[in-house]
Scaffold this motif. Structure first.
Motif, short mmCIF file in Angstrom:
data_model
loop_
_atom_site.label_atom_id
_atom_site.label_comp_id
_atom_site.label_asym_id
_atom_site.label_seq_id
_atom_site.Cartn_x
_atom_site.Cartn_y
_atom_site.Cartn_z
N ALA A 28 3.57 -37.21 12.26
CA ALA A 28 5.01 -37.43 12.38
C ALA A 28 5.32 -38.79 12.99
CB ALA A 28 5.64 -36.31 13.20
N GLN A 29 4.52 -39.20 13.97
CA GLN A 29 4.77 -40.48 14.62
C GLN A 29 4.57 -41.64 13.65
OE1 GLN A 29 2.16 -41.34 17.90
NE2 GLN A 29 3.08 -43.34 18.31
N LEU A 30 3.52 -41.58 12.85
CA LEU A 30 3.21 -42.69 11.95
C LEU A 30 4.04 -42.67 10.69
CD1 LEU A 30 -0.64 -42.94 12.40
CD2 LEU A 30 1.19 -44.09 13.65
N ALA A 31 4.69 -41.53 10.40
CA ALA A 31 5.59 -41.43 9.26
C ALA A 31 7.05 -41.51 9.69
CB ALA A 31 5.34 -40.13 8.50
N ALA A 32 7.30 -41.97 10.90
CA ALA A 32 8.65 -42.04 11.45
C ALA A 32 9.49 -43.08 10.71
CB ALA A 32 8.60 -42.39 12.94
N THR A 33 10.80 -42.85 10.72
CA THR A 33 11.71 -43.76 10.02
C THR A 33 11.74 -45.14 10.64
OG1 THR A 33 13.55 -42.93 11.37
CG2 THR A 33 13.19 -41.88 9.23
N GLU A 34 11.33 -45.27 11.91
CA GLU A 34 11.33 -46.60 12.53
C GLU A 34 10.47 -47.59 11.74
OE1 GLU A 34 12.55 -43.75 15.72
OE2 GLU A 34 11.06 -43.77 14.11
N GLY A 35 9.36 -47.12 11.19
CA GLY A 35 8.54 -48.01 10.39
C GLY A 35 9.24 -48.47 9.13
N LEU A 36 9.96 -47.57 8.49
CA LEU A 36 10.73 -47.93 7.30
C LEU A 36 11.87 -48.88 7.66
CD1 LEU A 36 10.86 -44.40 5.64
CD2 LEU A 36 9.29 -46.30 5.12
#
Length: 237
Positions: free
Chosen positions: A147-155
């Motif tokens: 969940a952390q690495l697929a968080a919207t912050e990266g997008l």
């Protein structure tokens, strides 16, 4: 082929992974380099540790890896870190990355609508969205997303960063690796910029957004030898 027998000792190397992938995605590359010379980060850890507030003290010559390597979002974050003066590498290697992720008039990239769809899905169920993203673009299933690495912050990083002018004026030597038929990073984006002579563009023979995984050994060699000596990929400007 391991590199322990090479006479040239590689500079210390920092690796930054793409959206939804942990640092262990780089294991095939790390295995080709002496372990005490390599440090790997996922995008979330790198962004908080190197782009967060109060991290200006990291920008000291000789502090941190001499060579930074970033895949996809990882490459964009590295360019931003150079722009902010957070890192001062001797060399930057961008693997299937782009200075501007979203398409606009005169610039190839991912459409705003596609990005919005992925962001909505990641906001609801990040792990499921990341798994669907990987299936759609034929990316590795492992290492599994979190969940952390697929968080919207990266997008959000991908959407807001526009580093084209930074790359045009960059003083750091840069190697850019691209692949034909990459569905996320168009292979022809360098044609839209007047890149300086110390920014070199190299293209793999085959396509896909994770094509670099099939060239871990040749990429490792490129960190310790001139790219002109690398038989594993074809170079082009």
């Amino acid at each position: 082929m391991m590199l322990d027998d090479l006479s040239a000792r590689p500079a210390s190397v920092g690796l930054v992974a793409g959206w939804s992938f942990p640092a262990t995605v780089f294991d095939p590359l790390v295995r080709q380099l002496p372990g005490d010379e390599v440090v790997a980060f996922d995008w979330s850890t790198f962004s908080s540790d190197w782009l967060g507030r109060g991290q200006e003290e990291r920008a000291v010559p000789g502090l941190g890896p001499a060579v930074w390597v970033g895949w996809s979002l990882g490459g964009s974050l590295l360019l931003e870190a150079v722009r902010r003066g957070r890192i001062r590498p001797a060399r930057l290697v961008l693997i299937q990355a782009t200075p501007r992720f979203l398409a606009e008039d005169g610039w190839p990239g991912v459409s705003l609508g596609d990005w919005q769809g992925l962001r909505r899905a990641a906001g609801r169920q990040p792990v499921a969205a990341a798994a669907a993203f990987r299936r759609r673009f034929d990316l590795p299933n492992e290492p599994a997303p979190s969940a952390q690495l697929a968080a919207t912050e990266g997008l959000d990083w991908l959407a807001r960063l526009d580093l084209r002018s930074q790359l045009v004026s960059i003083e750091v030597p840069v190697d850019i690796w691209l692949a034909p038929d990459d569905p996320l990073v168009p292979v022809d984006w360098p044609k839209h910029l007047e890149l300086p002579a110390h920014v070199h563009v190299h293209r793999f023979e085959q396509g896909g957004h994770a094509e670099w995984l099939d060239h871990a050994a040749s990429l490792a060699r490129s960190l310790v030898r001139p790219l002109a000596d690398d038989p594993g990929a074809r170079s082009a400007r």
